[in-house]
Write an enzyme that holds these catalytic residues in place. Structure first.
Site, PDB file in Angstrom:
ATOM      1  N   THR A   1       0.836  -1.203   0.000  1.00  0.00           N
ATOM      2  CA  THR A   1       0.000   0.000   0.000  1.00  0.00           C
ATOM      3  C   THR A   1       0.871   1.254   0.000  1.00  0.00           C
ATOM      4  OG1 THR A   1      -1.840  -1.052   1.094  1.00  0.00           O
ATOM      5  CG2 THR A   1      -1.529   1.268   1.589  1.00  0.00           C
TER       6      THR A   1
ATOM      7  N   ARG B   1     -14.030  -7.737  -0.235  1.00  0.00           N
ATOM      8  CA  ARG B   1     -13.314  -7.310   0.972  1.00  0.00           C
ATOM      9  C   ARG B   1     -12.779  -5.866   0.850  1.00  0.00           C
ATOM     10  NH1 ARG B   1      -7.849  -5.450   2.263  1.00  0.00           N
ATOM     11  NH2 ARG B   1      -7.300  -6.214   4.334  1.00  0.00           N
TER      12      ARG B   1
ATOM     13  N   GLY C   1     -10.345  -3.173   3.004  1.00  0.00           N
ATOM     14  CA  GLY C   1      -9.384  -3.132   4.112  1.00  0.00           C
ATOM     15  C   GLY C   1      -9.458  -1.836   4.896  1.00  0.00           C
ATOM     16  N   ASP C   2      -8.376  -1.548   5.561  1.00  0.00           N
ATOM     17  CA  ASP C   2      -8.319  -0.368   6.424  1.00  0.00           C
ATOM     18  C   ASP C   2      -8.045   0.929   5.666  1.00  0.00           C
ATOM     19  OD1 ASP C   2      -5.746  -1.569   5.846  1.00  0.00           O
ATOM     20  OD2 ASP C   2      -4.867  -0.043   7.142  1.00  0.00           O
TER      21      ASP C   2
ATOM     22  N   THR D   1       0.067   0.933   6.744  1.00  0.00           N
ATOM     23  CA  THR D   1       0.206  -0.178   5.805  1.00  0.00           C
ATOM     24  C   THR D   1       0.379  -1.441   6.625  1.00  0.00           C
ATOM     25  OG1 THR D   1       1.646  -1.276   4.216  1.00  0.00           O
ATOM     26  CG2 THR D   1       2.678   0.397   5.596  1.00  0.00           C
ATOM     27  N   GLY D   2      -0.366  -2.469   6.281  1.00  0.00           N
ATOM     28  CA  GLY D   2      -0.244  -3.699   7.051  1.00  0.00           C
ATOM     29  C   GLY D   2      -1.484  -4.548   6.867  1.00  0.00           C
TER      30      GLY D   2
ATOM     31  N   GLY E   1      -4.779  -5.249   7.098  1.00  0.00           N
ATOM     32  CA  GLY E   1      -5.835  -4.277   7.299  1.00  0.00           C
ATOM     33  C   GLY E   1      -6.865  -4.631   8.349  1.00  0.00           C
TER      34      GLY E   1
END
Ligand code: ASP
Length: 315
Positions: free
Chosen positions: A179, A207, A209-210, A229-230, A232
């Protein structure tokens, strides 16, 4: 694991970028590493140019994220990861810390630069978040560039999807995130944050994510701006970006301490992983991560880009 860092780098304008956490040393050959470093430096320069020309923190994060979306190395725009069904579905968000205005898009398939659409949502619609076909209809109305879905495709991400499918069969999780994001502080003391992503390789069922969720992967207020970033799901469950910025704004924690507590303690304690870039209104910054590496960079008012990937690199 990096040491908590919150350092003052002088007067604004200031801009930080990331191109994702989780790089694995053995997956990076010298050519790829050079390309990534050059792309991060170019994104920093573009953001800085817009700030130097009198642009706002919002303009700086927009310019930097557009450059990262256009680069093939990162999981955003051209080079985004594939869903389980072999398509690219993109998410992005932007937030203005001075006014708490925000815009976001989720699950778009044809928008060349999702961060531009997120900004248009913030500035030209009464809403904060638009998804899927509706978001693309709004993009058409706003004259935001649409492309053939093939534009996003790279051979590398396609091979990653095949590998992820094999790993999913073995119930393994890969912490490999690409990301992109930026946070900026402008000459008037305003903060902004923006994030853009293809999400997670092999994601299913629409889906989200964050990254496009305000408060999870992206947040800015008057005291702090963060782009994450990770993995989510964990950033969503901890409302990570809001948690960090509220620690700074309401609990008066230092940026480094607040970022460390959420990114390197709360999230790993739940089983998640990743990183973030965080900037305070006083110019304090932190770039914590708990993966092998994180593509990251900063540029200050001297206009000199500094980029790093590995934990032992100090920028
Ligand atoms: N945070 C992103 C997501 O979960 C993935 C990434 O950071 O690459 O969608």
């Amino acid at each position: 694991m990096t040491k908590p860092r919150a350092e003052l780098y002088g007067a604004p304008p200031m801009l930080l970028v990331h191109g994702g956490a989780g790089v694995i040393r053995r997956d990076m050959d010298a050519d790829a590493e050079r390309g990534v470093r050059a792309a991060l430096a170019e994104a920093l320069r573009r953001g800085h140019e817009s700030a130097a020309a009198g642009g706002s923190a919002l303009d700086a994060v927009t310019a930097a994220v557009v450059a990262l979306e256009d680069a093939p190395y990162f999981n955003a725009g051209h080079g985004a990861v594939f869903t389980h069904d072999g398509i690219n579905e993109l998410d992005a968000a932007i937030m203005d810390g001075a006014t708490l205005r925000a815009g976001a898009v989720a699950g778009v398939r044809r928008v060349r630069n999702p961060v531009l659409l997120a900004r248009a949502v913030m500035e030209h619609s009464p809403h904060v978040m638009l998804a899927g076909e509706g978001a693309e209809g709004f993009a058409r109305e706003q004259d935001i560039a649409l492309v053939d879905p093939d534009y996003f495709r790279t051979g590398r991400r396609w091979r990653e999807l095949q590998a992820a499918r094999r790993q999913a069969n073995r119930n393994e999780h890969v912490d490999h995130f690409g990301t992109v994001g930026a946070v900026a502080l402008d000459a008037r003391g305003r903060l902004a944050a923006a994030t853009s992503t293809g999400g997670m390789t092999d994601k299913r069922w629409g889906r989200i994510g964050d990254s496009p969720v305000i408060g999870a992967g992206t947040y800015a207020n008057a005291a702090c701006a963060m782009s994450g970033t990770g993995w989510g799901e964990f950033y969503l469950r901890t409302a990570a970006a809001h948690a960090v910025c509220m620690r700074v704004a309401a609990m008066r924690q230092a940026v480094g301490e607040a970022a460390e507590a959420v990114i390197n303690e709360e999230i790993p304690a739940l089983g998640g992983s990743g990183g973030a870039i965080v900037l305070g209104a006083d110019g304090a910054l932190a770039m914590p991560f708990n993966t092998d590496g994180m593509f990251r960079g900063r540029i200050g008012n001297d206009g000199e880009p500094h980029v790093a990937i590995w934990p032992d690199e100090h920028i």
